[in-house]
Design a protein around this motif. Structure first.
Motif, PDB file in Angstrom:
ATOM      1  N   ILE A  17       0.753  -1.329   0.044  1.00  0.00           N
ATOM      2  CA  ILE A  17       0.221  -0.062  -0.099  1.00  0.00           C
ATOM      3  C   ILE A  17       0.824   1.213   0.071  1.00  0.00           C
ATOM      4  CG2 ILE A  17      -1.705   1.361   1.292  1.00  0.00           C
ATOM      5  CD1 ILE A  17      -2.691  -1.336   2.366  1.00  0.00           C
ATOM      6  N   ALA A  18       1.902   1.186   0.963  1.00  0.00           N
ATOM      7  CA  ALA A  18       2.741   2.437   0.975  1.00  0.00           C
ATOM      8  C   ALA A  18       3.507   2.704  -0.209  1.00  0.00           C
ATOM      9  CB  ALA A  18       3.684   2.263   2.015  1.00  0.00           C
ATOM     10  N   ALA A  19       4.096   1.633  -0.603  1.00  0.00           N
ATOM     11  CA  ALA A  19       4.786   1.776  -2.047  1.00  0.00           C
ATOM     12  C   ALA A  19       3.756   2.333  -3.419  1.00  0.00           C
ATOM     13  CB  ALA A  19       5.455   0.503  -2.530  1.00  0.00           C
ATOM     14  N   THR A  20       2.455   1.550  -3.454  1.00  0.00           N
ATOM     15  CA  THR A  20       1.641   2.124  -4.460  1.00  0.00           C
ATOM     16  C   THR A  20       1.371   3.396  -4.438  1.00  0.00           C
ATOM     17  OG1 THR A  20       0.641  -0.395  -4.602  1.00  0.00           O
ATOM     18  CG2 THR A  20      -0.607   1.607  -5.601  1.00  0.00           C
ATOM     19  N   ASN A  21       1.168   4.034  -2.956  1.00  0.00           N
ATOM     20  CA  ASN A  21       0.565   5.473  -2.950  1.00  0.00           C
ATOM     21  C   ASN A  21       1.725   6.279  -3.202  1.00  0.00           C
ATOM     22  OD1 ASN A  21      -1.164   7.248  -1.343  1.00  0.00           O
ATOM     23  ND2 ASN A  21       1.061   7.711  -0.324  1.00  0.00           N
ATOM     24  N   ASP A  79      -7.518  -4.082  -2.526  1.00  0.00           N
ATOM     25  CA  ASP A  79      -7.741  -4.113  -3.933  1.00  0.00           C
ATOM     26  C   ASP A  79      -7.537  -2.748  -4.431  1.00  0.00           C
ATOM     27  OD1 ASP A  79      -8.587  -5.215  -6.702  1.00  0.00           O
ATOM     28  OD2 ASP A  79      -9.981  -3.791  -6.341  1.00  0.00           O
ATOM     29  N   SER A  80      -8.071  -1.834  -3.505  1.00  0.00           N
ATOM     30  CA  SER A  80      -8.220  -0.335  -3.877  1.00  0.00           C
ATOM     31  C   SER A  80      -7.055   0.403  -3.680  1.00  0.00           C
ATOM     32  CB  SER A  80      -9.401   0.371  -3.273  1.00  0.00           C
ATOM     33  OG  SER A  80      -9.268   1.831  -3.329  1.00  0.00           O
ATOM     34  N   THR A  81      -6.419  -0.016  -2.376  1.00  0.00           N
ATOM     35  CA  THR A  81      -5.067   0.573  -1.892  1.00  0.00           C
ATOM     36  C   THR A  81      -3.722   0.208  -2.841  1.00  0.00           C
ATOM     37  OG1 THR A  81      -4.923  -0.754  -0.190  1.00  0.00           O
ATOM     38  CG2 THR A  81      -5.919   1.312   0.271  1.00  0.00           C
ATOM     39  N   THR A  82      -3.964  -1.250  -3.344  1.00  0.00           N
ATOM     40  CA  THR A  82      -2.940  -1.541  -4.087  1.00  0.00           C
ATOM     41  C   THR A  82      -2.848  -1.439  -5.642  1.00  0.00           C
ATOM     42  OG1 THR A  82      -3.699  -3.668  -4.070  1.00  0.00           O
ATOM     43  CG2 THR A  82      -2.177  -2.940  -2.087  1.00  0.00           C
TER      44      THR A  82
END
Length: 351
Positions: free
Chosen positions: A85-89, A206-209
């Motif tokens: 999540i952190a990297a995707t963001n 699913d949304s955050t990644t």
């Protein structure tokens, strides 16, 4: 070293999670107000002036560097999911400018006497997985021993300056398209209190990644006039930033705004983050609410989104192309949520 089976929940180690950790926009403005401005070189195409998603520096007529950094405390308890999540963001800020990521640097702060090396390794591996999905390497980074677990990236990308998209430039008559449903902050609040079921957790992950990969394709459309991503300040805050940067009024049709399935029910049950209230306190004076908008609606409007969706302002005759690009990248929830009009900068929310 601490036995991983007896380690505390990651979210219990953080006073706030995900993009809900961000300093409230009003407080941040107060902090930055006292900092002396520096000379701005002409090749710095995007700096701090409109609170955009990333900095952009022109190398030549056809290439510019896009640079951003983003990091936060855990929004979930699973180490691998937290890293993803952190990297995707962080990477999605590159896409929000219309750029293509090329590499990243890891930013790591971990309580090494509280978390095992195995758990910390899983966080980093989750971040590496998100980078592999984006087709980029993690080329280095920095780590510290920290009281709270912190992870994120400095992400670097490239774009053609002709295709640069900013949060400024929305034009009267434009339509507003939102790429992902809202509700991540609501879900994270429920998760922290162990009230989010497995299906809800799956929707949240699913949304955050999901990387905002439509960004570069959208940026190539002349009819796309402005673009940003919706993160810690919520839809209300990032819409206000676009309105202020563009000198326009953004009208949002609240019933048209997509929500994660179950988000409203959880909000009704009281699972609302403190960041939502801080967001409203910072920018609420710039938002006009229809009298039918409830306190729950307002909380959802200000809900901090971790790795949220793209907010696109496009000409009406480009809408079909914009939606087709979102569908091609499997963003099936992308929806028209409003329009842009001439007028004083601000956001109008109608029920």
């Amino acid at each position: 070293m601490t036995d991983a089976t007896r380690e505390p929940r990651l979210t219990s180690l953080a006073h706030g999670g995900g993009c809900g950790c961000k300093i409230a926009p009003g407080v941040l403005e107060d902090i930055l107000r006292g900092i002396a401005s520096l000379p701005v070189p002409p090749d710095l195409l995007v700096g701090t002036e409109t609170s955009d998603d990333a900095a952009v520096y022109r190398l030549n007529d056809h290439q510019a560097i896009v640079a951003t950094t983003d990091f936060f405390m855990p929004v979930v308890d699973d180490p691998g999911d937290f890293g993803r999540i952190a990297a995707t963001n962080a990477i999605s800020d590159i896409y929000a400018m219309g750029g293509t990521p090329i590499f990243a640097l890891a930013l790591v702060g971990m309580p090494i006497n509280t978390l095992s090396t195995a758990t910390i390794g899983r966080i980093l591996d989750g971040g590496a997985q998100a980078c592999r999905n984006a087709g980029i390497p993690i080329a280095g980074g920095h780590s510290i021993d920290s009281v709270e677990p912190i992870y994120g990236l400095a992400a670097i990308g490239l774009l053609d300056p002709a295709h640069l998209k900013r949060n400024a430039g929305a034009q009267p008559g434009d339509l507003l398209v939102l790429g992902k449903p809202l509700g991540v902050g609501i879900f994270s609040a429920a998760l922290k209190k162990e009230a989010l079921d497995a299906a809800g957790y799956a929707r949240m992950i699913d949304s955050t990644t999901r990387l905002n990969t439509p960004g570069p394709d959208l940026a190539r459309l002349p009819g796309v006039h402005a673009m940003t991503d919706v993160t810690g300040f919520g839809l209300g805050g990032h819409a206000w930033e676009m309105a202020r940067a563009s000198g326009r009024t953004l009208h949002i049709d609240w019933p048209a705004v997509p929500l994660l399935d179950g988000a409203r029910a959880l909000a009704d049950a009281g699972f609302i983050t403190g960041a939502s209230g801080r967001n409203w306190a910072s920018y609420g004076t710039h938002i006009q609410l229809d009298e039918q908008i409830s306190d729950i609606d307002r909380a959802l409007l200000c809900d901090p989104q971790t790795s949220g969706g793209l907010l696109v302002s496009c000409a009406a005759d480009s809408l079909d192309e914009v939606l087709a690009i979102f569908r091609r990248h499997d963003f099936t929830s992308a929806s028209v949520i409003g329009r842009v009009e001439a007028g004083e900068p601000g956001v109008v929310l109608t029920a």
